[in-house]
Design a protein around this motif. Sequence first.
Motif, mmCIF file in Angstrom:
data_model
loop_
_atom_site.group_PDB
_atom_site.id
_atom_site.type_symbol
_atom_site.label_atom_id
_atom_site.label_comp_id
_atom_site.label_asym_id
_atom_site.label_seq_id
_atom_site.Cartn_x
_atom_site.Cartn_y
_atom_site.Cartn_z
ATOM 1 N N TYR A 78 -7.904 2.128 -4.995
ATOM 2 C CA TYR A 78 -7.531 3.127 -4.006
ATOM 3 C C TYR A 78 -8.671 3.537 -3.102
ATOM 4 O O TYR A 78 -9.838 3.460 -3.459
ATOM 5 C CB TYR A 78 -6.887 4.348 -4.666
ATOM 6 C CG TYR A 78 -7.811 5.327 -5.344
ATOM 7 C CD1 TYR A 78 -8.178 6.518 -4.708
ATOM 8 C CD2 TYR A 78 -8.281 5.104 -6.627
ATOM 9 C CE1 TYR A 78 -8.993 7.449 -5.335
ATOM 10 C CE2 TYR A 78 -9.091 6.032 -7.261
ATOM 11 C CZ TYR A 78 -9.444 7.195 -6.606
ATOM 12 O OH TYR A 78 -10.247 8.103 -7.229
ATOM 13 N N GLU A 79 -8.279 3.928 -1.882
ATOM 14 C CA GLU A 79 -9.179 4.515 -0.896
ATOM 15 C C GLU A 79 -8.864 6.006 -0.876
ATOM 16 O O GLU A 79 -7.791 6.408 -0.451
ATOM 17 C CB GLU A 79 -8.919 3.909 0.477
ATOM 18 C CG GLU A 79 -9.734 4.502 1.585
ATOM 19 C CD GLU A 79 -9.362 3.955 2.950
ATOM 20 O OE1 GLU A 79 -9.617 4.665 3.947
ATOM 21 O OE2 GLU A 79 -8.819 2.835 3.048
ATOM 22 N N VAL A 91 0.853 -1.180 0.000
ATOM 23 C CA VAL A 91 0.000 0.000 0.000
ATOM 24 C C VAL A 91 0.897 1.240 0.000
ATOM 25 O O VAL A 91 1.873 1.317 0.739
ATOM 26 C CB VAL A 91 -0.933 0.006 1.226
ATOM 27 C CG1 VAL A 91 -1.704 1.309 1.331
ATOM 28 C CG2 VAL A 91 -1.880 -1.194 1.177
ATOM 29 N N ASP A 150 0.795 5.491 0.267
ATOM 30 C CA ASP A 150 0.038 6.707 0.567
ATOM 31 C C ASP A 150 0.448 7.757 -0.452
ATOM 32 O O ASP A 150 1.568 8.256 -0.434
ATOM 33 C CB ASP A 150 0.326 7.189 1.982
ATOM 34 C CG ASP A 150 -0.529 8.380 2.397
ATOM 35 O OD1 ASP A 150 -1.110 9.054 1.513
ATOM 36 O OD2 ASP A 150 -0.597 8.642 3.608
ATOM 37 N N GLN A 151 -0.475 8.094 -1.354
ATOM 38 C CA GLN A 151 -0.193 9.046 -2.426
ATOM 39 C C GLN A 151 -0.526 10.481 -2.017
ATOM 40 O O GLN A 151 -0.326 11.402 -2.798
ATOM 41 C CB GLN A 151 -1.010 8.688 -3.685
ATOM 42 C CG GLN A 151 -0.800 7.301 -4.188
ATOM 43 C CD GLN A 151 0.508 7.135 -4.941
ATOM 44 O OE1 GLN A 151 1.293 8.065 -5.095
ATOM 45 N NE2 GLN A 151 0.760 5.936 -5.417
ATOM 46 N N GLY A 152 -1.045 10.662 -0.808
ATOM 47 C CA GLY A 152 -1.511 11.977 -0.386
ATOM 48 C C GLY A 152 -2.992 12.148 -0.686
ATOM 49 O O GLY A 152 -3.763 12.520 0.189
ATOM 50 N N TRP A 153 -3.408 11.859 -1.903
ATOM 51 C CA TRP A 153 -4.822 11.939 -2.307
ATOM 52 C C TRP A 153 -5.562 10.642 -2.015
ATOM 53 O O TRP A 153 -6.783 10.565 -2.130
ATOM 54 C CB TRP A 153 -4.948 12.281 -3.791
ATOM 55 C CG TRP A 153 -4.059 11.460 -4.684
ATOM 56 C CD1 TRP A 153 -2.822 11.814 -5.152
ATOM 57 C CD2 TRP A 153 -4.320 10.153 -5.197
ATOM 58 N NE1 TRP A 153 -2.296 10.799 -5.923
ATOM 59 C CE2 TRP A 153 -3.197 9.761 -5.970
ATOM 60 C CE3 TRP A 153 -5.387 9.254 -5.089
ATOM 61 C CZ2 TRP A 153 -3.115 8.539 -6.623
ATOM 62 C CZ3 TRP A 153 -5.290 8.037 -5.734
ATOM 63 C CH2 TRP A 153 -4.174 7.687 -6.491
ATOM 64 N N GLY A 154 -4.807 9.582 -1.635
ATOM 65 C CA GLY A 154 -5.427 8.303 -1.330
ATOM 66 C C GLY A 154 -4.398 7.217 -1.091
ATOM 67 O O GLY A 154 -3.208 7.398 -1.366
ATOM 68 N N LEU A 155 -4.866 6.095 -0.559
ATOM 69 C CA LEU A 155 -4.036 4.911 -0.353
ATOM 70 C C LEU A 155 -4.238 3.990 -1.545
ATOM 71 O O LEU A 155 -5.386 3.716 -1.914
ATOM 72 C CB LEU A 155 -4.444 4.192 0.935
ATOM 73 C CG LEU A 155 -4.394 5.029 2.207
ATOM 74 C CD1 LEU A 155 -4.974 4.243 3.380
ATOM 75 C CD2 LEU A 155 -2.974 5.484 2.500
ATOM 76 N N THR A 156 -3.145 3.505 -2.137
ATOM 77 C CA THR A 156 -3.252 2.718 -3.370
ATOM 78 C C THR A 156 -2.542 1.380 -3.255
ATOM 79 O O THR A 156 -1.595 1.221 -2.494
ATOM 80 C CB THR A 156 -2.647 3.474 -4.568
ATOM 81 O OG1 THR A 156 -1.229 3.580 -4.393
ATOM 82 C CG2 THR A 156 -3.246 4.851 -4.729
ATOM 83 N N THR A 166 -8.593 9.945 0.013
ATOM 84 C CA THR A 166 -8.546 10.759 1.227
ATOM 85 C C THR A 166 -9.305 12.071 1.022
ATOM 86 O O THR A 166 -9.311 12.910 1.894
ATOM 87 C CB THR A 166 -7.083 11.047 1.645
ATOM 88 O OG1 THR A 166 -6.394 11.621 0.538
ATOM 89 C CG2 THR A 166 -6.390 9.766 2.083
#
Length: 126
Positions: A116-117, A94, A96-102, A119
Amino acid sequence: MITAMHTLVYAEDPEAARAFFRDVLRLPGVDTGGGWLIFRTGPSEMGVHPSSWEGVGGGAQGTDQAFDVSFMCDDLAATMAELRERGAELDGDVVDQGWGLTVGVRVPGAGTITIYEPTYDPPALG
């Protein structure tokens, strides 16, 4: 007026990819004839990104892609566990892209698609 978005996935093994979407992801769909399945993917949204950017830690990055497909979920950890139980192969850790978890999920005969989830508050769900 645009009413929906139709997405295509090209696969070297379309039967395996269709079975994955039907049996592992459990996307509802219809057979339009001869085994050509069209799946309902739910609400959708579209973002427009630059084709080049500065990467994390500096350095130029970019892509030749013109289009990309991702699946959105509300709980990435739970989705990953559920997909693993159904035999899905996840690709990598996983992030953390900042805009979501991928994370990537391997689609038989078609490569890897991002799940992705977000954020952010997704407009597709508003």
